[in-house]
Structures are given as C-alpha cells and as structure tokens.
Design an enzyme around this catalytic site. Structure first.
Site, PDB file in Angstrom:
ATOM      1  CB  VAL A  77     -52.060  25.574 -55.189  1.00 62.73           C
ATOM      2  CG1 VAL A  77     -53.243  26.535 -55.101  1.00 62.73           C
ATOM      3  CG2 VAL A  77     -51.097  25.793 -54.037  1.00 62.73           C
ATOM      4  CG  ASN A 115     -69.579  25.237 -49.608  1.00 59.27           C
ATOM      5  OD1 ASN A 115     -69.215  24.846 -48.503  1.00 59.27           O
ATOM      6  ND2 ASN A 115     -70.837  25.176 -50.015  1.00 59.27           N
ATOM      7  CG  ASP A 136     -67.192  34.850 -54.579  1.00 57.63           C
ATOM      8  OD1 ASP A 136     -66.844  34.551 -55.744  1.00 57.63           O
ATOM      9  OD2 ASP A 136     -68.358  35.178 -54.274  1.00 57.63           O
ATOM     10  CG  ASN A 181     -60.527  22.952 -61.902  1.00 59.87           C
ATOM     11  OD1 ASN A 181     -60.828  22.288 -62.888  1.00 59.87           O
ATOM     12  ND2 ASN A 181     -61.381  23.155 -60.897  1.00 59.87           N
ATOM     13  CE1 TYR A 240     -66.332  28.263 -69.343  1.00 63.38           C
ATOM     14  CE2 TYR A 240     -66.775  27.295 -71.493  1.00 63.38           C
ATOM     15  CZ  TYR A 240     -66.276  27.181 -70.210  1.00 63.38           C
ATOM     16  OH  TYR A 240     -65.724  25.998 -69.790  1.00 63.38           O
ATOM     17  CE  LYS A 249     -62.766  27.806 -69.166  1.00 62.70           C
ATOM     18  NZ  LYS A 249     -61.932  27.308 -68.067  1.00 62.70           N
ATOM     19  CB  VAL A 263     -65.705  16.552 -67.761  1.00 62.25           C
ATOM     20  CG1 VAL A 263     -65.503  15.715 -66.511  1.00 62.25           C
ATOM     21  CG2 VAL A 263     -64.459  16.509 -68.642  1.00 62.25           C
ATOM     22  CB  SER A 267     -68.801  18.735 -63.798  1.00 61.03           C
ATOM     23  OG  SER A 267     -69.060  19.855 -64.625  1.00 61.03           O
TER      24      SER A 267
HETATM   25  N1  LIG Z   1     -67.313  20.020 -67.086  1.00 58.69           N
HETATM   26  C1  LIG Z   1     -67.101  20.267 -68.360  1.00 58.69           C
HETATM   27  O1  LIG Z   1     -67.767  19.715 -69.263  1.00 58.69           O
HETATM   28  C2  LIG Z   1     -65.996  21.199 -68.762  1.00 58.69           C
HETATM   29  C3  LIG Z   1     -65.707  21.349 -70.125  1.00 58.69           C
HETATM   30  C4  LIG Z   1     -64.692  22.189 -70.508  1.00 58.69           C
HETATM   31  C5  LIG Z   1     -63.972  22.885 -69.555  1.00 58.69           C
HETATM   32  N2  LIG Z   1     -64.273  22.750 -68.241  1.00 58.69           N
HETATM   33  C6  LIG Z   1     -63.506  23.541 -67.273  1.00 58.69           C
HETATM   34  O2  LIG Z   1     -63.114  22.731 -66.184  1.00 58.69           O
HETATM   35  C7  LIG Z   1     -63.013  23.549 -65.005  1.00 58.69           C
HETATM   36  C8  LIG Z   1     -63.743  22.868 -63.852  1.00 58.69           C
HETATM   37  O3  LIG Z   1     -65.099  22.741 -64.197  1.00 58.69           O
HETATM   38  P1  LIG Z   1     -66.092  21.709 -63.498  1.00 58.69           P
HETATM   39  O4  LIG Z   1     -66.931  21.167 -64.577  1.00 58.69           O
HETATM   40  O5  LIG Z   1     -65.355  20.795 -62.594  1.00 58.69           O
HETATM   41  O6  LIG Z   1     -66.974  22.734 -62.631  1.00 58.69           O
HETATM   42  P2  LIG Z   1     -67.808  22.517 -61.283  1.00 58.69           P
HETATM   43  O7  LIG Z   1     -68.109  21.089 -61.058  1.00 58.69           O
HETATM   44  O8  LIG Z   1     -68.918  23.500 -61.375  1.00 58.69           O
HETATM   45  O9  LIG Z   1     -66.774  22.978 -60.139  1.00 58.69           O
HETATM   46  C9  LIG Z   1     -66.375  24.309 -60.098  1.00 58.69           C
HETATM   47  C10 LIG Z   1     -65.481  24.522 -58.894  1.00 58.69           C
HETATM   48  O10 LIG Z   1     -65.119  25.911 -58.849  1.00 58.69           O
HETATM   49  C11 LIG Z   1     -65.540  26.468 -57.603  1.00 58.69           C
HETATM   50  N3  LIG Z   1     -66.012  27.834 -57.826  1.00 58.69           N
HETATM   51  C12 LIG Z   1     -67.057  28.214 -58.611  1.00 58.69           C
HETATM   52  N4  LIG Z   1     -67.211  29.535 -58.533  1.00 58.69           N
HETATM   53  C13 LIG Z   1     -66.254  30.001 -57.701  1.00 58.69           C
HETATM   54  C14 LIG Z   1     -65.914  31.287 -57.227  1.00 58.69           C
HETATM   55  N5  LIG Z   1     -66.616  32.385 -57.571  1.00 58.69           N
HETATM   56  N6  LIG Z   1     -64.859  31.426 -56.380  1.00 58.69           N
HETATM   57  C15 LIG Z   1     -64.166  30.335 -55.990  1.00 58.69           C
HETATM   58  N7  LIG Z   1     -64.439  29.080 -56.408  1.00 58.69           N
HETATM   59  C16 LIG Z   1     -65.477  28.919 -57.251  1.00 58.69           C
HETATM   60  C17 LIG Z   1     -66.654  25.549 -57.120  1.00 58.69           C
HETATM   61  O11 LIG Z   1     -66.764  25.520 -55.725  1.00 58.69           O
HETATM   62  P3  LIG Z   1     -67.605  26.522 -54.802  1.00 58.69           P
HETATM   63  O12 LIG Z   1     -68.948  26.632 -55.432  1.00 58.69           O
HETATM   64  O13 LIG Z   1     -67.564  25.896 -53.471  1.00 58.69           O
HETATM   65  O14 LIG Z   1     -66.846  27.787 -54.822  1.00 58.69           O
HETATM   66  C18 LIG Z   1     -66.141  24.198 -57.578  1.00 58.69           C
HETATM   67  O15 LIG Z   1     -65.176  23.736 -56.681  1.00 58.69           O
HETATM   68  C19 LIG Z   1     -63.577  24.913 -65.389  1.00 58.69           C
HETATM   69  O16 LIG Z   1     -62.519  25.795 -65.659  1.00 58.69           O
HETATM   70  C20 LIG Z   1     -64.352  24.640 -66.653  1.00 58.69           C
HETATM   71  O17 LIG Z   1     -64.434  25.770 -67.488  1.00 58.69           O
HETATM   72  C21 LIG Z   1     -65.277  21.925 -67.820  1.00 58.69           C
END
Ligand SMILES: NC(=O)c1ccc[n+]([C@@H]2O[C@H](COP(=O)([O-])OP(=O)(O)OC[C@H]3O[C@@H](n4cnc5c(N)ncnc54)[C@H](OP(=O)(O)O)[C@@H]3O)[C@@H](O)[C@H]2O)c1
Length: 339
Positions: free
Chosen positions: A67, A96, A121, A148, A215, A219, A248, A250
């Site tokens: 999951v 989504n 959500d 995640n 944030y 974390k 990363v 994103s």
């Molecule tokens: N990217 C980085 O640099 C980075 C660095 C450190 C840690 N992280 C951690 O890595 C994890 C993933 O981040 P990411 O960079 O992959 O983010 P992302 O690309 O923005 O993806 C976020 C995901 O969460 C879903 N989501 C967002 N809000 C939501 C809500 N209210 N309810 C349900 N689903 C929701 C989004 O889909 P929908 O909009 O369709 O719901 C999407 O699938 C996070 O925990 C983040 O804190 C990321």
C-alpha cells in the site's frame, strides 16, 4: 622544514619528560582516528556495497500487497511501479482518481500484478473516511506500507505569516495520515508476523528548518514515531524504517532538473528499496531506524554527523529560506504584473 624539525624535537623531549601522559594522549588520538576510519568505511560499505533486506521477506512474489499513500505522482508513484516490478500487488492511495487509475493501468500493463486504487483527501479526512479506507484493506495480505504522502509549505514563511489552513493541512497529511493508515494496516502485519513500513521523511526533520517550521516539525515527528514503533513491533518480524530524504525532482520540491544531489524519483526509490535495514548515511546519527540510502544524500548526512554543529546548519537553512522567499515573492509580483 625547520619548523617540522623543531616540532619533532620538542615532541620527543615532551614524550621523554612525561612518558605516561604522552602514551595516554597517543592512545586517545589513535583510538579516535581508528574509530573515525571504522565508521567511515562502514558507512561507505553500506552506501555502495552491502545489499539491504530481500523484499521476498515481506511477501514479494507471494501474493502480498504493497500500500502506497501519495501514489499518483512523484516518489509515491515510483514506489508503486518499483514494488510492482518486485512482485507485489499494489494499492495506490491519493486524491486524484483519474491520475490514480492511469498509474494503476500503466502498472498493470507492464507487470503481472493486481492493482487497486483508493481516493481520499488526507487534509480533510474524518473518522468515517479513515474507516472506509480501512475497510478496503480488510482481508488483504499487506506486506508493505509506504507512508509517503506529504505536503510542504507553498513557500518559506515565518510561522506568524503562514496561513492557518496550510498549517492544519500539513499536520493532517504528514502526521495524522501516517498514524491512521498505519493503525489500520499494522494489526494484519502483526497477525501474519511479517511487514515493512517505510515512513518517508526529510532532511527538514533532521535539521530544524526556520520558515518551514511546521513541515520540519512534522518530519521530525516521523523520525521519533518510527523509532518507537520499530521497537514495539520488531518482536513480530515487522521492520519500520524512517527514510531520510534530501531533494528529489518532484512537484513538491518544485525542482525539475536532476543533478548529483537531486535525483529523479526512479533512482531515489531504487536506492531505498535496495538498502532496507541499512542506515547508510544515517549510521552514527543517533536516529535509530532511520536510513539515508541515496548515495549523495547519505554522504551529506554522514558529513553533518561528523561536523555535528546543529546551530550552524539551522542558521544556514534560515538564510537559504529567506533568500528563497524573496525570490518566490518577486516571481509572484512579476506574474501578477504580467496578467
Ligand atoms: N521531493 C522532495 O524533494 C522531497 C524531499 C524530502 C522529503 N520528501 C517527501 O517525499 C514524500 C513524497 O513527496 P513528492 O516530492 O513525491 O511529492 P509530490 O510529487 O507532490 O506527490 C505527492 C503525492 O501525494 C498526494 N497527495 C497530496 N496531497 C494529498 C492529500 N491531501 N490527500 C491525499 N493525497 C495527497 C498527491 O496526489 P494527489 O494530488 O492526486 O492527491 C501525490 O500523489 C513526501 O512525504 C515529502 O515530504 C520529498
């Protein structure tokens, strides 16, 4: 050359004058250097050589499910693809529906596993929504849970300038969703005496990050929660790991270009799944059950452990965030003028 000669001669004179103290100092110095070398070699071995736990231990290729929350985009979507490739049926959870179904269909077309999706959500989810989600998981052999889903601030801002709803959403998504989803899946893992829970954390949790205080705090919660839970459930053969992440590419990070320090989700997730159980860069960081698996992130984490001056990292981050906020505000101004 003369200086070196003087230094060596005076050192020899000192050793002759105080042989016991000199031996003690020498022993201490040698132990410190040996300890540093041992730690550094062990960190490098973990990052670049040693393999992590085999995913078969958690049910890969045995009909088990993984999951993944936040699975419609970014790192979560990549976890879904790579866990399917490893032989797990995958359950994709996010908001989504269209994106979730598209990702699930693509996975099913590439790998012979089953897929399911659930739309929720996490910012607004109440007890009923969590009950409904929990019911969907009932009866499934869930081997892996990737907590995640995450939300950060729209831009760095002091707490007093941060919109109230942004603060509430970040806490609901980063903390409550992790607690509630884990709470519904963990009993089944305990019963089956196997499971892997990955909590996706951030360097912002390890270094208190001014202007991203909410944030950063959520974390940090993940790191402590993971350590406590890991100790509770290891007796049932369940691994709980907090995955420390630097940047990363994103939507969340708003970074589009990959570099040595900022990987795309694919290599990043590969590093996580190949290093389960190895702390890599987080070894010796006094954060039990935390892993920093991606090589460049791991080297930064280890360097920070060695330097060990948190106040320096905090003030550096503060300066960085002031600068990012200034640039973000300037961009907003330019965009509003252009309209
Ligand atoms: N990217 C980085 O640099 C980075 C660095 C450190 C840690 N992280 C951690 O890595 C994890 C993933 O981040 P990411 O960079 O992959 O983010 P992302 O690309 O923005 O993806 C976020 C995901 O969460 C879903 N989501 C967002 N809000 C939501 C809500 N209210 N309810 C349900 N689903 C929701 C989004 O889909 P929908 O909009 O369709 O719901 C999407 O699938 C996070 O925990 C983040 O804190 C990321």
């Amino acid at each position: 050359m003369e200086y070196v000669h003087t230094f060596v001669t005076s050192s020899i004179q000192l050793v002759n004058a105080y042989p016991v103290a000199a031996s003690l100092l020498l022993g201490l110095g040698a132990t410190t250097i040996a300890r540093f070398c041992y730690r550094t070699i062990s960190v490098f071995l973990q990052i670049f050589v040693l393999p992590g736990q085999n995913l078969k231990n958690y049910g890969a290729k045995k009909g088990a499910w993984a999951v993944i929350t936040g699975a419609s985009d970014g790192i979560g979507k990549e976890f879904a693809f790579q866990l399917a490739k490893a032989g797990f049926n995958v359950y994709l959870v996010a908001r989504n529906t269209e994106l979730l179904e598209a990702a699930a269909a693509e996975i099913a077309s590439k790998h012979s596993v089953s897929t399911k999706t659930a739309s929720i959500d996490f910012a607004k989810a109440d007890d009923a929504a969590y009950e409904a989600l929990s019911t969907k998981f009932q009866g499934l052999d869930i081997g892996v849970l990737v907590n995640n889903v995450g939300k950060s601030h729209a831009m760095p801002a002091y707490l007093v300038d941060t919109p109230k709803d942004e603060i509430a959403d970040i806490v609901s998504i980063n903390v409550n969703a992790t607690l509630r989803v884990t709470y519904s899946i963990l009993p089944g893992m305990i019963q089956r005496k196997r499971g892997l829970i990955l909590n996706i954390g951030s360097f912002a949790g390890a270094i208190p990050s001014p202007m991203l205080a909410t944030y950063s705090g959520t974390k940090a919660f993940l790191a402590t929660f993971t350590s406590a839970l890991a100790e509770e459930v290891q007796q049932f053969g369940i691994t709980v790991e907090h995955v420390n992440t630097y940047f990363v590419v994103s939507k969340l990070s708003k970074i589009r270009k990959a570099s040595a320090l900022i990987p795309r989700p694919a290599p990043y997730v590969r590093s996580v799944l190949s290093k389960i159980g190895l702390p890599c860069g987080a070894a010796y960081s006094r954060r039990p059950n935390t892993s920093t698996p991606y090589w460049s992130h791991a080297l930064i984490d280890y360097a920070m452990t060695v330097i060990d001056i948190p106040s320096l990292f905090i003030s550096y981050t503060h300066g960085l965030h002031k600068d990012i906020r200034k640039r973000a505000l300037r961009k907003m101004e330019r965009e509003s003028k252009a309209q």
